[in-house]
Design an enzyme around this catalytic site. Structure first.
Site, PDB file in Angstrom:
ATOM      1  N   CYS A 149       0.835  -1.206   0.000  1.00  0.00           N
ATOM      2  CA  CYS A 149       0.000   0.000   0.000  1.00  0.00           C
ATOM      3  C   CYS A 149       0.868   1.254   0.000  1.00  0.00           C
ATOM      4  O   CYS A 149       0.639   2.184  -0.785  1.00  0.00           O
ATOM      5  CB  CYS A 149      -0.921  -0.038   1.225  1.00  0.00           C
ATOM      6  SG  CYS A 149      -2.138   1.285   1.281  1.00  0.00           S
ATOM      7  N   CYS A 150       1.909   1.277   0.858  1.00  0.00           N
ATOM      8  CA  CYS A 150       2.814   2.440   0.876  1.00  0.00           C
ATOM      9  C   CYS A 150       3.536   2.584  -0.458  1.00  0.00           C
ATOM     10  O   CYS A 150       3.754   3.704  -0.939  1.00  0.00           O
ATOM     11  CB  CYS A 150       3.836   2.304   2.003  1.00  0.00           C
ATOM     12  SG  CYS A 150       3.240   2.731   3.636  1.00  0.00           S
TER      13      CYS A 150
ATOM     14  N   CYS B 253      -1.199   8.382   7.552  1.00  0.00           N
ATOM     15  CA  CYS B 253      -2.556   8.024   7.106  1.00  0.00           C
ATOM     16  C   CYS B 253      -3.392   7.548   8.302  1.00  0.00           C
ATOM     17  O   CYS B 253      -2.864   6.872   9.196  1.00  0.00           O
ATOM     18  CB  CYS B 253      -2.467   6.901   6.088  1.00  0.00           C
ATOM     19  SG  CYS B 253      -1.553   7.309   4.594  1.00  0.00           S
TER      20      CYS B 253
ATOM     21  N   CYS C   2      -3.253   3.890   9.674  1.00  0.00           N
ATOM     22  CA  CYS C   2      -1.967   3.404  10.186  1.00  0.00           C
ATOM     23  C   CYS C   2      -1.390   4.313  11.264  1.00  0.00           C
ATOM     24  O   CYS C   2      -0.186   4.269  11.547  1.00  0.00           O
ATOM     25  CB  CYS C   2      -0.969   3.282   9.032  1.00  0.00           C
ATOM     26  SG  CYS C   2      -1.557   2.198   7.723  1.00  0.00           S
TER      27      CYS C   2
ATOM     28  N   CYS D  86       7.753   4.301   5.744  1.00  0.00           N
ATOM     29  CA  CYS D  86       6.973   3.925   4.580  1.00  0.00           C
ATOM     30  C   CYS D  86       7.852   3.676   3.365  1.00  0.00           C
ATOM     31  O   CYS D  86       7.374   3.226   2.334  1.00  0.00           O
ATOM     32  CB  CYS D  86       5.946   5.002   4.259  1.00  0.00           C
ATOM     33  SG  CYS D  86       6.676   6.620   4.018  1.00  0.00           S
TER      34      CYS D  86
HETATM   35  S1  SF4 Z   1       0.566   4.583   5.681  1.00  0.00           S
HETATM   36 FE1  SF4 Z   1      -1.039   2.977   5.632  1.00  0.00          FE
HETATM   37  S2  SF4 Z   1      -2.776   3.787   4.411  1.00  0.00           S
HETATM   38 FE2  SF4 Z   1      -0.951   5.114   4.076  1.00  0.00          FE
HETATM   39  S3  SF4 Z   1      -0.058   4.340   2.213  1.00  0.00           S
HETATM   40 FE3  SF4 Z   1       1.014   3.294   3.907  1.00  0.00          FE
HETATM   41  S4  SF4 Z   1      -0.162   1.397   4.341  1.00  0.00           S
HETATM   42 FE4  SF4 Z   1      -1.424   2.730   2.980  1.00  0.00          FE
END
Ligand code: SF4
Length: 239
Positions: free
Chosen positions: A120-121, A203, A206, A229
């Site tokens: 996701c990151c 985010c 998280c 991240c």
């Molecule tokens: S911090 Fe969490 S929601 Fe944001 S991009 Fe990374 S995994 Fe995705």
């Protein structure tokens, strides 16, 4: 390591010695003189980023500042962008992934931030960051050495081999106390979540409040080994 990177590491050792006693403002001045207009800054609207925006407003307000808008940011973070624009006239550019949150989650059968936060990151921060840095020679970040053992290895100025440009960390040697003192003294706008127990804000899926924890990265990816991240991962050329 390529020839370009090798040369850069050697060059930056001397530059870091030259800037060892420089203030954040002086480091920014050096960066502006050397790289503007091919100089950019990434901000997640943390306390340190707000300090740097304040300094850029004084030094060179047209340095392009951008935010990686994953689609998962807190409303308070997005509202801070507007307050910064009102205060400084600096419109932080929102850099977004190609897919909306809805399309992304539909394509993956649901959100990835729990099952695969690295992916996701990568998709929602790293890929857009690579795109945002194209055409620039240097980027400014707001990391501080005492935020984590990982960040303690960073240099004030160095070659970022991951993204292939120069990386400048003007607040590297400041403490959290220094940052707060500046914010209070200059009435710098900041995210109200910091007053609600969030030492570091990313985010919303998280990030959790961390109470009185002394760990500034507490509350980020709580329950996971993950602490970064990937934007500020270091490799051997930066140590
Ligand atoms: S911090 Fe969490 S929601 Fe944001 S991009 Fe990374 S995994 Fe995705």
């Amino acid at each position: 390591m390529t020839a370009t990177e090798t040369r850069s590491v050697e060059d930056w050792t001397a530059v870091n010695a030259e800037l060892a006693r420089a203030s954040p403002s002086e480091i920014l001045r050096w960066a502006i003189d050397r790289f503007h207009p091919r100089l950019t800054m990434a901000t997640a609207f943390g306390l340190e980023g707000c300090v740097l925006i304040h300094l850029l407003a004084e030094l060179q307000a047209d340095v392009r500042v951008f935010n990686l808008d994953t689609g998962y940011q807190f409303p308070e973070t997005l509202e801070l962008r507007d307050r910064i624009a009102q205060r400084y006239g600096i419109e932080v550019e929102m850099v977004r992934p190609e897919q909306t949150v809805e399309d992304y989650e539909r394509a993956h059968g649901g959100p990835l931030y729990v099952a695969n936060s690295d992916q996701c990151c990568y998709d929602r921060k790293i890929v857009p960051l690579r795109r945002a840095l194209v055409g620039y020679d240097a980027w400014i970040t707001a990391i501080r050495a005492d935020q984590s053992s990982h960040r303690a290895k960073a240099m004030t100025v160095g070659w970022d081999s991951k993204f292939q440009l120069v990386k400048i960390n003007p607040l590297l040697n400041w403490t959290r106390r220094d940052v707060w003192a500046f914010i209070v003294a200059h009435r710098v706008p900041y995210n109200p979540l910091h007053d609600q127990g969030y030492p570091s804000i990313g985010c919303w899926p998280c990030t959790k409040a961390a109470g009185d924890s002394q760990d500034e990265r507490a509350g980020r990816w709580a329950g996971q080994a993950k602490t970064e991240c990937g934007l500020h991962s270091l490799d051997s050329s930066q140590l």
